[in-house]
Write an enzyme that holds these catalytic residues in place. Structure first.
Site, short mmCIF file in Angstrom:
data_model
loop_
_atom_site.label_atom_id
_atom_site.label_comp_id
_atom_site.label_asym_id
_atom_site.label_seq_id
_atom_site.Cartn_x
_atom_site.Cartn_y
_atom_site.Cartn_z
N HIS A 147 52.81 -21.19 24.08
CA HIS A 147 51.82 -22.35 24.37
C HIS A 147 52.40 -23.63 23.31
O HIS A 147 52.42 -24.03 23.41
CB HIS A 147 50.60 -22.71 24.89
CG HIS A 147 49.78 -22.22 23.98
ND1 HIS A 147 49.54 -21.09 23.65
CD2 HIS A 147 49.55 -23.15 22.95
CE1 HIS A 147 48.18 -21.15 22.67
NE2 HIS A 147 48.10 -22.26 22.09
N ASP B 2 50.44 -15.28 26.96
CA ASP B 2 50.80 -15.93 26.40
C ASP B 2 51.26 -16.20 24.89
O ASP B 2 50.64 -16.96 23.82
CB ASP B 2 49.26 -16.82 25.90
CG ASP B 2 49.10 -18.10 25.78
OD1 ASP B 2 50.80 -18.75 25.54
OD2 ASP B 2 48.43 -19.10 25.54
N SER C 289 46.27 -22.55 17.24
CA SER C 289 46.78 -21.93 17.86
C SER C 289 47.53 -20.82 16.82
O SER C 289 48.86 -21.30 16.14
CB SER C 289 47.03 -22.23 18.67
OG SER C 289 48.34 -21.24 19.73
#
EC number: 3.4.21.90
Length: 1245
Positions: free
Chosen positions: A141, A163, A215
């Protein structure tokens, strides 16, 4: 696509990094040539130390606060100088706060050469990429480019399921990459922002640590190995649960995503624009701030009150200058407001009064007896409006009506007893109180004492299934809802507005027939008089009002347009500022865990098909039961003290839940006294307990048959004796016995030959002759046709045989979770293959449509509009259940003096409407319509030595695959769903409830307030609000209203489906589904790969096999043991299988030698278990006489059903045949004798 990702993490094909530290090698490898010599090493070491030692890097920043004073010198108009050293003192403390700890320094050191920034097109860092185990890995993402000249050009492989995306790391960078570990015991780990706690299978961090842009950061153990990669986080109150990627011991990737997770990729900033008049400006940079221009700042907020970026604008309005810190204080928003005076129903528990600490509202939605109180005073501020932790401010009810302050120790809260204050902010208090019928907030200072009491029932609350007065010290933690004590949280907004003019007689003075306006010291007041002509003015000192002779001719008031006050019905709304603002409502209701007691475990006594629960508890404890079959028959009972409860248990099972203990499921075994293989009285005793009706019928029938046989035999013998005693008469007229005479009547017969038959047909019926002749001819023609088609069929079959790569096997599996179904696949030319199918889980997934959400409503009563000597008119408003009414003849006189000049022409416009409660986000119900349901099962399939897990929809169409295995399941034999057409979901519990349709609201009924979502603007309601005429004593808005239908439904909702669903279904939500329902059968078609089969020539060939049962107890478990003696031609693995449904073998494959014996275990529910067993395809029969089990009740369901032929033992059949055989023998013998006597004695002339 994911397989490479798994293999990459599981096999560790690349060597671990060396122990020697080589700083920033990746940045020097590509762009710069390698340096030689001692000078190069010293320079590298210096660069690494200066970049990694954060503590040394922060120390030189102490003298940098010098630039801000230069900007302040440009504004010399500000006289107060003490403001300058205050920010300097704060900035001196910054280095101490930002100094990283040991864990953070370790993480920063390890990330230096192994973690890379990911940037977007604008150059902003939005995430990170990680070098680990020969790969560079990046969250999927995070949409950007790695900030590295080499890594940015790599081609990445994407794995949407986890992901993540990864690419091969360049060879010269692999030695410095991270290594990972699958070992992560509970404890604390390291990451960029400090410590991460791992407990209960989840990684959590303190709230506010970490966020967007993190992230891709690694979580590491003390050895520097990567334990997890961070993807995002979910706010859970005081802590944040992390969404991470981890690995198990086999190297398989596991993604853990808590509910409510937000991805931590830094999104690009979009500047929102706000308006002031016709001028637009960035919401984060308003043209002014509250400190400089209070009134204009409030105008800006009021004009943009419904803007999406209102919070950003509010944050910017509260601070001045862009050079200051961007983070504001969490308690400075209420500086925009002011305390006020309001009408309290009970002051000092006696009579109404105008109180500085009026209670506006009390919330008691929390499960831990915590209440949230809103008053007219403000807490955490001094009288100037500055944040002060240990002070409060209030509006004085003395003549000057100024704002005063006091210490928080003076604030007392009580219900039936004193409360413990937990937190406070602005108008709001948070306290934990004992149950009571009212709430009192008082100010007990040395100068004055006042209190306000509000009638509100605070009921004792508890969570779970056991009632308690005080939470226990030790027990069990279960989910609950509590008010967040942090002041930063927001539960919504409260509406604010500018205060209207209120008249006070203390501002007027009458002396010697003259009227004077007397303002408080340092304040402005406005007077209005009707002394012949209308007169008005604003004064700052004591001033005579010419022409007036009495105070009742004038009104005087002060109005502060630089402050907001709460939208209270006790205040008049200002005519020039009808717009409203809003501030955050603190102390949000959040999900948490509460400690609850756990009652003494019941003493369970097992009996034959029943259990007895001996219960002992000193507090009310809930006992619920349900049957696990088609008819659940749920029961509910609150119990206290010592008692015994008995329940019947059948083969389908019974589930009971005692208090806060976990659910217990029990199943009845076919245990009974006696012996099915013993003497007749033991057999009768055994089957009488198991099948009393059939046993009574069988015994009665045998007794009746014996009596009939004995009676008939006796009568026939008597008759024969009487008839046979008469001898034949040797007289001239002697007769022949009838039996001999009948023999003379027998005629001889013989069949005709084929020739005679055909001759007869030719002479009498020629059509039948030709039909008879064509039968052999037709048989010859059919045989020749089959032989001619045989060769082409074999050719076509042989052509397609080479293309078949799987063998299809069809079977039917019972839909009972965790109960294996076993079969033996027999294929020509191949050795038998064992097949085991287990339904690991099943889900009934209905298609749903949310009609609306509903919850408790909050009635908003805005401050009324009052017009003196005139009338008002209601205007339509876009609010739910909006009601407006104008009342005339109000307020000729008020507290403190005259408000209006006229006695009857004055008017007030009262309004009221409803909104969703501030706690609706946590405590609400969903009204859902349920439609056609689909079914999905998780299968565990074992064939040969291969085990596969897969999920497949049971519709007969959609295939499920796992490696080379393909499965099609369904449709199920019987459709079923525990859900009605309409269901309600509340706090994870599901109720079958026929709720009103959307738009069909009824006051006091579920659905009286409806919205399509918690954030939608389409709120509709019907609560029967009726506005009443206010009395003349004070400003207020009286009304009546129906009770909350949501609260009434909660008190009468009944038991949820989790406790009443049939077939043992477990009900879950998000999405709505029924899990592990034991009903029906599932047809399954399996394509087994050819590679799973072994040719007959390669498998052991068993020539002989013999079965001896050494022990057998029929029960739910594997209580039988059999020995298979065999002779084989070679050593190898052989499938063993039971071909009868009477017994189920525990083993699927056994190892055989050339000669020997193997022991297998089997489960059966029959006393006479005769079943066929095969070993490598060689079959034999096992005969087992099983004994009843010793345990009456077990915790596992039955693996086999009883069959009629095996339900009765062989011994029982023998005794039964003996009884009926004896009776029938007597009957036949008697009838034979009677017939013989009749034939011999009857004569024929």
């Amino acid at each position: 696509m994911n397989r490479g990702f798994f293999n990459m993490l599981g096999r560790r094909p690349f060597p671990a990094p060396t122990a020697m530290w080589r700083p920033r090698r990746r940045r020097q490898a590509a762009p710069m040539p390698a340096r030689n010599g001692l000078a190069s090493q010293i320079q590298q070491l210096t660069t690494a130390v200066s970049a990694l030692v954060i503590g040394q890097a922060t120390r030189p920043q102490n003298p940098r606060p010098r630039p801000p004073p230069r900007q302040k010198k440009q504004a010399p108009k500000q006289p107060p100088k003490p403001k300058k050293p205050k920010p300097q003192e704060k900035k001196k403390k910054q280095p101490a706060k930002t100094k990283p700890g040991k864990r953070q320094r370790m993480a920063l050191k390890l990330e230096a050469d192994r973690l890379f920034d990911v940037k977007n097109e604008d150059g902003d860092v939005i995430g990170h990429a990680l070098a680990m185990e020969g790969k560079v890995m990046k969250p999927l993402h995070v949409k950007g480019t790695i900030d590295h000249p080499v890594l940015s050009k790599l081609k990445f492989t994407k794995s949407s399921a986890y992901d993540m995306e990864f690419a091969q790391l360049p060879v010269n960078m692999r030695s410095e990459a991270f290594t990972y570990t699958s070992e992560h015991p509970e404890g604390f780990y390291n990451w960029h922002h400090g410590a991460v706690q791992y407990s209960g299978g989840r990684f959590t961090i303190p709230r506010g640590v970490g966020g967007r842009g993190d992230s891709g950061r690694p979580i590491m153990d003390n050895s520097g190995r990567v334990v997890a990669i961070v993807l995002g986080g979910a706010d859970e109150g005081t802590r944040t649960a992390l969404s991470v990627v981890t690995w198990n011991s086999k190297g398989k990737t596991i993604k853990t995503t808590p509910e409510g997770t937000e991805e931590w990729s830094a999104a690009p900033l979009v500047t929102a624009m706000c308006l002031l008049g016709n001028v637009s400006f960035p919401c984060n940079r308003p043209p002014t701030c509250y400190t400089r221009e209070p009134s204009r700042a409030l105008d800006i907020l009021e004009e943009n009150v419904n803007h999406e970026a209102y919070d950003t604008l509010l944050n910017a309005i509260l601070r001045c200058g862009s050079s200051g810190r961007s983070k504001r204080s969490v308690t400075d928003d209420f500086t925009l407001t002011s305390p006020y005076l309001g009408t309290c129903s009970y002051c000092h528990h006696t009579e109404p009064c105008f109180s500085p600490i009026k209670i506006e509202q009390v919330w008691d939605e929390a499960d831990d007896n915590t209440i949230r109180i809103q008053t007219s005073a403000q807490f955490g501020y001094d009288k100037s409006g500055a944040a002060s932790t240990n002070k409060y401010r209030y509006m004085s009810f003395e003549q000057d009506h100024t704002v005063k302050e006091g210490t928080m120790d003076d604030i007392k809260i009580s219900t039936s007893g004193p409360c413990r204050r937990l937190s406070y902010k602005g108008y709001f208090l948070l306290a934990k109180c004992p149950p009571g019928d009212s709430v009192t907030v008082s100010i007990a200072s040395s100068n004055s004492a006042t209190s306000c009491t509000m009638a509100r029932k605070i009921k004792p609350k508890f969570v779970g299934r056991e009632k308690y007065d005080l939470p226990p010290v030790h027990g069990k933690k279960i989910p609950c809802t509590v008010y967040d004590r942090l002041k930063e949280t927001t539960a919504g907004y409260i509406t604010m507005h500018r205060p209207g003019p209120h008249a006070y007689t203390s501002y007027l003075e009458e002396s010697s027939g003259k009227v004077y306006a007397k303002p408080p010291s340092g304040k402005n007041i406005t007077y209005e008089c009707k002394c012949g002509d209308y007169k008005t003015g604003t004064v700052t000192t004591r001033t005579e009002i010419t022409g007036c002779t009495a105070i009742k001719q004038c009104v005087a008031y002060k109005s502060d347009q630089t402050k907001w006050v709460f939208n209270s019905p006790d205040l008049i709304r200002h005519a020039d500022h009808t717009a409203q603002g809003k501030l955050h409502l603190p102390f949000k209701l959040i999900p948490s865990t509460c400690m609850v007691p756990v009652a003494h475990a019941p003493n369970v006594i097992h009996g034959f098909k029943h259990i007895s629960l001996q219960l002992d508890t000193d507090h009310l404890t809930l006992l619920t039961t349900r049957r696990l079959g088609a008819n659940p028959e749920p029961t509910t009972e609150w119990i206290i003290g010592k008692t015994v409860r008995n329940f019947t248990v059948d083969r389908d099972g019974l589930e009971y839940i005692w208090g806060n203990h976990e659910p217990v499921r029990v199943y009845a075994q076919e245990s009974a006294p006696g012996d099915p293989h013993g003497w007749p009285h033991e057999i009768v005793q055994h089957y009488y307990h198991r099948h009393p009706v059939y046993t009574i019928l069988a015994v009665a029938s045998a007794a009746v048959a014996m009596m009939i046989g004995v009676t008939v035999a006796a009568l026939c013998a008597c008759k024969a004796r009487r008839e046979c005693l008469t001898p034949y008469a040797l007289a001239p007229n002697a007769v022949i016995p009838t039996s001999l005479a009948l023999l003379c009547c027998v005629r001889s017969a013989n069949a005709e030959t084929f020739t005679e038959t055909m001759s007869y047909f030719w002479s009498n019926s020629q059509p039948f002759f030709w039909v008879q002749l064509c039968i052999p001819l037709a048989a010859v023609i059919v045989l020749m046709r089959c032989c001619s088609c045989c060769l082409p069929f074999l050719v076509v079959a042989g052509a397609y045989l080479a293309k078949v790569d799987a063998y299809e096997h069809a079977t039917t599996v019972p839909n009972v979770p965790q109960i294996p179904y076993k079969a033996l696949v027999e294929r020509a030319g191949y050795a038998p293959l064992n097949l085991e199918i287990t339904v690991m889980s099943s889900e009934v997934l209905p298609s749903t449509n949310q009609e609306y959400i509903t919850c408790k409503f909050t009635t908003v009563v805005p401050s009324p509009k009052v017009k003196c000597c005139g009338s008002l008119e209601c205007q339509p408003a876009a609010h739910a259940d909006y009601t407006c009414k104008v009342f005339g003849g109000v307020y000729p006189f008020m507290w403190g003096g005259a408000q209006c000049f006229c006695d009857s022409e004055n008017s007030q416009m009262s309004e009221a409407y409803v909104e969703l409660s501030a706690d609706c986000a946590t405590d609400h119900a969903q009204a859902i319509k349920v439609h056609t349901a689909a079914m999905k099962v998780g299968l565990r399939i074992v064939y040969g030595n291969t085990t596969s897990f897969l999920d497949v929809y049971v519709n007969g169409v959609t295939p499920g695959t796992s490696k080379d295995l393909k499965v099609i399941a369904g449709p199920i034999s019987a459709s079923f769903t525990p859900f009605d057409h309409k269901v309600v979901i509340h706090r994870g519990l599901v109720y079958n409830y026929d709720f009103p349709e959307y738009g069909a609201m009824k006051p006091g009924v579920f659905g009286d307030i409806q919205a399509t979502s918690l954030t939608s603007k389409d709120l509709i309601a019907s609560t029967d609000i009726r506005l009443l005429k206010p009395s003349a004593k004070n400003v207020h808005v009286p009304y009546t209203q129906a009770a909350s239908g949501f609260e009434m439904w909660k008190n009468n909702s009944g038991r949820p489906l989790q406790e009443t669903a049939p077939f043992g279904c477990k009900i879950a939500v998000n999405p709505l589904r029924a899990v592990d329902c034991s009903y029906g059968n599932i047809p399954i078609s399996i394509d087994i790969p050819n590679a799973a089969f072994i040719r007959t020539s390669d498998a052991p060939l068993v020539s002989t096999v013999k079965c001896d049962v050494s022990e057998c107890t029929y029960s739910a478990d594997f209580g039988g043991m059999a020995t298979l003696q065999y002779v084989s031609d070679r050593e190898g693995q052989c499938p063993v299988h039971s071909h009868s449904s009477t017994a189920t073998l525990q083993e699927s494959t056994v190892h055989v030698l050339e000669k020997g014996a193997v022991t297998v275990h089997f489960s059966t529910a029959s006393p006479q278990a005769n079943f066929i067993v095969s070993l490598c395809g060689k079959k034999t029969t096992c005969n087992a006489e099983c004994k009843p089990p010793a345990d009456h009740i077990v915790s596992t369901p039955h693996k086999n059903d009883q069959e009629f032929q095996a339900a009765i033992s062989k011994t029982s059949w023998s005794w039964l045949f003996a009884l009926f055989g004896g009776a029938s023998s007597l009957l036949i013998i008697g009838l034979t004798i009677f017939a013989c006597s009749m034939m011999l004695t009857s004569t024929r002339r």
